[in-house]
Design a protein around this motif. Structure first.
Motif, PDB file in Angstrom:
ATOM      1  N   VAL A   1       0.844  -1.197   0.000  1.00 37.37           N
ATOM      2  CA  VAL A   1       0.000   0.000   0.000  1.00 37.37           C
ATOM      3  C   VAL A   1       0.877   1.245   0.000  1.00 37.37           C
ATOM      4  O   VAL A   1       1.871   1.319   0.732  1.00 37.37           O
ATOM      5  N   HIS A   2       0.506   2.219  -0.824  1.00 36.36           N
ATOM      6  CA  HIS A   2       1.172   3.525  -0.814  1.00 36.36           C
ATOM      7  C   HIS A   2       0.159   4.580  -0.401  1.00 36.36           C
ATOM      8  O   HIS A   2      -0.991   4.565  -0.827  1.00 36.36           O
ATOM      9  N   SER A   3       0.610   5.512   0.434  1.00 39.59           N
ATOM     10  CA  SER A   3      -0.268   6.597   0.871  1.00 39.59           C
ATOM     11  C   SER A   3       0.570   7.832   1.148  1.00 39.59           C
ATOM     12  O   SER A   3       1.760   7.735   1.467  1.00 39.59           O
ATOM     13  N   SER A   4      -0.062   9.000   1.036  1.00 42.06           N
ATOM     14  CA  SER A   4       0.606  10.221   1.462  1.00 42.06           C
ATOM     15  C   SER A   4       0.722  10.216   2.987  1.00 42.06           C
ATOM     16  O   SER A   4      -0.001   9.500   3.688  1.00 42.06           O
ATOM     17  N   LEU A   5       1.631  11.044   3.500  1.00 39.42           N
ATOM     18  CA  LEU A   5       1.988  10.994   4.919  1.00 39.42           C
ATOM     19  C   LEU A   5       0.816  11.292   5.849  1.00 39.42           C
ATOM     20  O   LEU A   5       0.551  10.532   6.783  1.00 39.42           O
ATOM     21  N   GLY A   6       0.110  12.399   5.598  1.00 40.94           N
ATOM     22  CA  GLY A   6      -0.891  12.845   6.555  1.00 40.94           C
ATOM     23  C   GLY A   6      -1.986  11.834   6.809  1.00 40.94           C
ATOM     24  O   GLY A   6      -2.157  11.340   7.932  1.00 40.94           O
ATOM     25  N   ILE A   7      -2.735  11.501   5.769  1.00 42.45           N
ATOM     26  CA  ILE A   7      -3.834  10.556   5.943  1.00 42.45           C
ATOM     27  C   ILE A   7      -3.307   9.146   6.215  1.00 42.45           C
ATOM     28  O   ILE A   7      -3.957   8.348   6.880  1.00 42.45           O
ATOM     29  N   GLY A   8      -2.103   8.855   5.728  1.00 40.41           N
ATOM     30  CA  GLY A   8      -1.510   7.549   5.983  1.00 40.41           C
ATOM     31  C   GLY A   8      -1.252   7.315   7.453  1.00 40.41           C
ATOM     32  O   GLY A   8      -1.578   6.255   8.002  1.00 40.41           O
ATOM     33  N   ARG A   9      -0.653   8.301   8.112  1.00 39.41           N
ATOM     34  CA  ARG A   9      -0.368   8.165   9.537  1.00 39.41           C
ATOM     35  C   ARG A   9      -1.627   8.189  10.387  1.00 39.41           C
ATOM     36  O   ARG A   9      -1.772   7.389  11.321  1.00 39.41           O
ATOM     37  N   LYS A  10      -2.529   9.106  10.059  1.00 40.90           N
ATOM     38  CA  LYS A  10      -3.681   9.336  10.934  1.00 40.90           C
ATOM     39  C   LYS A  10      -4.767   8.280  10.786  1.00 40.90           C
ATOM     40  O   LYS A  10      -5.409   7.908  11.773  1.00 40.90           O
ATOM     41  N   HIS A  11      -4.977   7.776   9.562  1.00 38.82           N
ATOM     42  CA  HIS A  11      -6.112   6.884   9.335  1.00 38.82           C
ATOM     43  C   HIS A  11      -5.733   5.546   8.689  1.00 38.82           C
ATOM     44  O   HIS A  11      -6.193   4.495   9.143  1.00 38.82           O
ATOM     45  N   ILE A  12      -4.932   5.576   7.620  1.00 31.99           N
ATOM     46  CA  ILE A  12      -4.687   4.346   6.865  1.00 31.99           C
ATOM     47  C   ILE A  12      -3.903   3.328   7.685  1.00 31.99           C
ATOM     48  O   ILE A  12      -4.266   2.144   7.733  1.00 31.99           O
ATOM     49  N   ALA A  13      -2.833   3.762   8.336  1.00 31.52           N
ATOM     50  CA  ALA A  13      -2.025   2.825   9.130  1.00 31.52           C
ATOM     51  C   ALA A  13      -2.839   2.167  10.252  1.00 31.52           C
ATOM     52  O   ALA A  13      -2.790   0.934  10.411  1.00 31.52           O
ATOM     53  N   PRO A  14      -3.591   2.925  11.055  1.00 33.66           N
ATOM     54  CA  PRO A  14      -4.403   2.254  12.091  1.00 33.66           C
ATOM     55  C   PRO A  14      -5.432   1.286  11.524  1.00 33.66           C
ATOM     56  O   PRO A  14      -5.649   0.207  12.089  1.00 33.66           O
ATOM     57  N   LEU A  15      -6.046   1.653  10.408  1.00 37.94           N
ATOM     58  CA  LEU A  15      -7.062   0.775   9.822  1.00 37.94           C
ATOM     59  C   LEU A  15      -6.433  -0.500   9.260  1.00 37.94           C
ATOM     60  O   LEU A  15      -7.016  -1.587   9.361  1.00 37.94           O
ATOM     61  N   LEU A  16      -5.253  -0.400   8.677  1.00 31.63           N
ATOM     62  CA  LEU A  16      -4.573  -1.601   8.191  1.00 31.63           C
ATOM     63  C   LEU A  16      -4.138  -2.489   9.358  1.00 31.63           C
ATOM     64  O   LEU A  16      -4.125  -3.716   9.237  1.00 31.63           O
ATOM     65  N   GLY A  17      -3.790  -1.863  10.478  1.00 30.34           N
ATOM     66  CA  GLY A  17      -3.490  -2.652  11.672  1.00 30.34           C
ATOM     67  C   GLY A  17      -4.693  -3.465  12.122  1.00 30.34           C
ATOM     68  O   GLY A  17      -4.568  -4.643  12.489  1.00 30.34           O
ATOM     69  N   GLU A  18      -5.873  -2.843  12.097  1.00 31.77           N
ATOM     70  CA  GLU A  18      -7.105  -3.573  12.429  1.00 31.77           C
ATOM     71  C   GLU A  18      -7.318  -4.735  11.467  1.00 31.77           C
ATOM     72  O   GLU A  18      -7.723  -5.836  11.878  1.00 31.77           O
ATOM     73  N   PHE A  19      -7.051  -4.491  10.181  1.00 35.84           N
ATOM     74  CA  PHE A  19      -7.285  -5.516   9.159  1.00 35.84           C
ATOM     75  C   PHE A  19      -6.396  -6.737   9.392  1.00 35.84           C
ATOM     76  O   PHE A  19      -6.849  -7.879   9.243  1.00 35.84           O
ATOM     77  N   VAL A  20      -5.145  -6.510   9.772  1.00 35.61           N
ATOM     78  CA  VAL A  20      -4.231  -7.628  10.037  1.00 35.61           C
ATOM     79  C   VAL A  20      -4.666  -8.397  11.279  1.00 35.61           C
ATOM     80  O   VAL A  20      -4.554  -9.628  11.322  1.00 35.61           O
ATOM     81  N   ARG A  21      -5.168  -7.687  12.288  1.00 32.84           N
ATOM     82  CA  ARG A  21      -5.656  -8.394  13.470  1.00 32.84           C
ATOM     83  C   ARG A  21      -6.825  -9.309  13.121  1.00 32.84           C
ATOM     84  O   ARG A  21      -6.964 -10.404  13.671  1.00 32.84           O
ATOM     85  N   GLU A  22      -7.676  -8.865  12.196  1.00 31.26           N
ATOM     86  CA  GLU A  22      -8.818  -9.679  11.785  1.00 31.26           C
ATOM     87  C   GLU A  22      -8.399 -10.815  10.853  1.00 31.26           C
ATOM     88  O   GLU A  22      -9.062 -11.848  10.795  1.00 31.26           O
ATOM     89  N   HIS A  23      -7.303 -10.617  10.111  1.00 26.14           N
ATOM     90  CA  HIS A  23      -6.853 -11.606   9.127  1.00 26.14           C
ATOM     91  C   HIS A  23      -5.356 -11.848   9.322  1.00 26.14           C
ATOM     92  O   HIS A  23      -4.519 -11.268   8.616  1.00 26.14           O
ATOM     93  N   PRO A  24      -4.982 -12.680  10.267  1.00 26.46           N
ATOM     94  CA  PRO A  24      -3.570 -12.847  10.643  1.00 26.46           C
ATOM     95  C   PRO A  24      -2.678 -13.438   9.553  1.00 26.46           C
ATOM     96  O   PRO A  24      -1.448 -13.385   9.695  1.00 26.46           O
TER      97      PRO A  24
END
Length: 301
Positions: A98-121
């Motif tokens: 995944v590629h994202s710009s810094l602002g939205i990547g840090r604030k929203h995309i990274a936490p949401l991808l963390g949730e996704f990995v927890r749901e799909h190990p």
């Protein structure tokens, strides 16, 4: 994991994405000498040099570039095949780049991808953040998060969240400043400017089709979105920022919208991904998770 147990294609694909052998060795938790020995054995088997080694940076030879491109394609086919076979069991597995710009990547995309990995190990996430948007056509990225659309027939676009850029101020700012009733009133105010994307960053655009604009000025400028927003919260001036960034602060009473009845152009948030005949289920599932997560985190624009 022992390096001898890693497939040659997987080994070199990781090498090709590393800035140096030291970085590759760190990713595997192995010594540089062990990685260098394995690479030398691969080059000896193929009979061609794959990389140019230097103390600071690793670069691929022409043969190395071809081998890396082939490795990415073959490994992706392998992952897609395994995913297709496991779909009947409801499992998601494989790597998502995944590629994202810094602002939205840090604030929203990274936490949401963390949730996704927890749901799909069985999912592996490779997230790259950068200050500039990236056209992922011709790269090995699976998803690019983009604020604003991109016209490229090689990519599909999925709307993740509606977004606009709006003018904001701290509630106490107007205690000592004249009101803003029209766009031209902004000329009499200290406008805090965000410098980004090599664009005309001091031009604040209004109207559904950006038909109106004003060249603002002020005493403060930065290339960091969090910095300019913090200055605004302190009551130092006005900012123009995306609703995904300022809506939570508006809801908390830290900021208020200025010129709420003046329309501003759309700057919607999209997930871009290759326009292949079959999009892997792990990619569509990740995009849907981001869509639902952004709706909950950002709220209405």
């Amino acid at each position: 994991m022992e390096l001898t147990s890693i497939d040659d294609l997987e080994f070199f694909e990781q090498i090709s994405r590393s800035q140096s052998l030291t970085e590759a060795a760190r990713n595997w938790g192995k010594s540089v000498s062990a990685v260098s020995k394995r690479l030398a054995a691969l080059e000896s088997r193929l009979g061609v040099p794959l990389v140019r080694r230097s103390t600071r940076r690793l670069t691929l030879t022409e043969e190395g570039q071809r081998y890396a491109a082939g490795a990415v394609a073959i490994l992706q086919q392998k992952t897609d095949l395994e995913e297709a076979l496991s779909e009947q069991h409801g499992e998601l597995k494989g790597r998502i780049r995944v590629h994202s710009s810094l602002g939205i990547g840090r604030k929203h995309i990274a936490p949401l991808l963390g949730e996704f990995v927890r749901e799909h190990p069985l999912i592996q996430i490779d997230l790259q953040l950068s200050p500039l948007p990236l056209n992922i056509s011709g790269t090995n990225f699976d998803i690019a998060i983009r604020v604003g659309g991109l016209s490229d027939s090689r990519l599909k676009a999925k709307l993740l969240a509606r977004n606009r850029r709006i003018v904001c101020a701290a509630p106490g700012y107007f205690d000592g400043a004249p009101p803003v009733r029209t766009i031209r009133d902004l000329e009499r105010h200290n406008c805090i400017v965000l410098r980004e994307n090599n664009a005309d960053y001091s031009l604040w655009r209004f109207g559904e089709n950006e038909q109106e604009y004003i060249d603002v000025g002020g005493s403060m400028i930065s290339d960091d979105g969090d910095v300019v927003t913090d200055w605004c919260v302190q009551g130092l001036g006005l900012i123009m920022r995306s609703t995904w960034h300022v809506n939570p602060m508006i809801q908390q009473g830290l900021l208020q919208q200025v010129l709420p009845d003046v329309p501003t152009p759309d700057a919607d948030i999209y997930a871009l991904y290759p326009a292949t005949t079959r999009t892997p289920r792990r990619i569509t599932a990740a995009i849907e998770h981001l869509r639902q997560g952004l709706a909950a985190r950002i709220g209405p624009r």
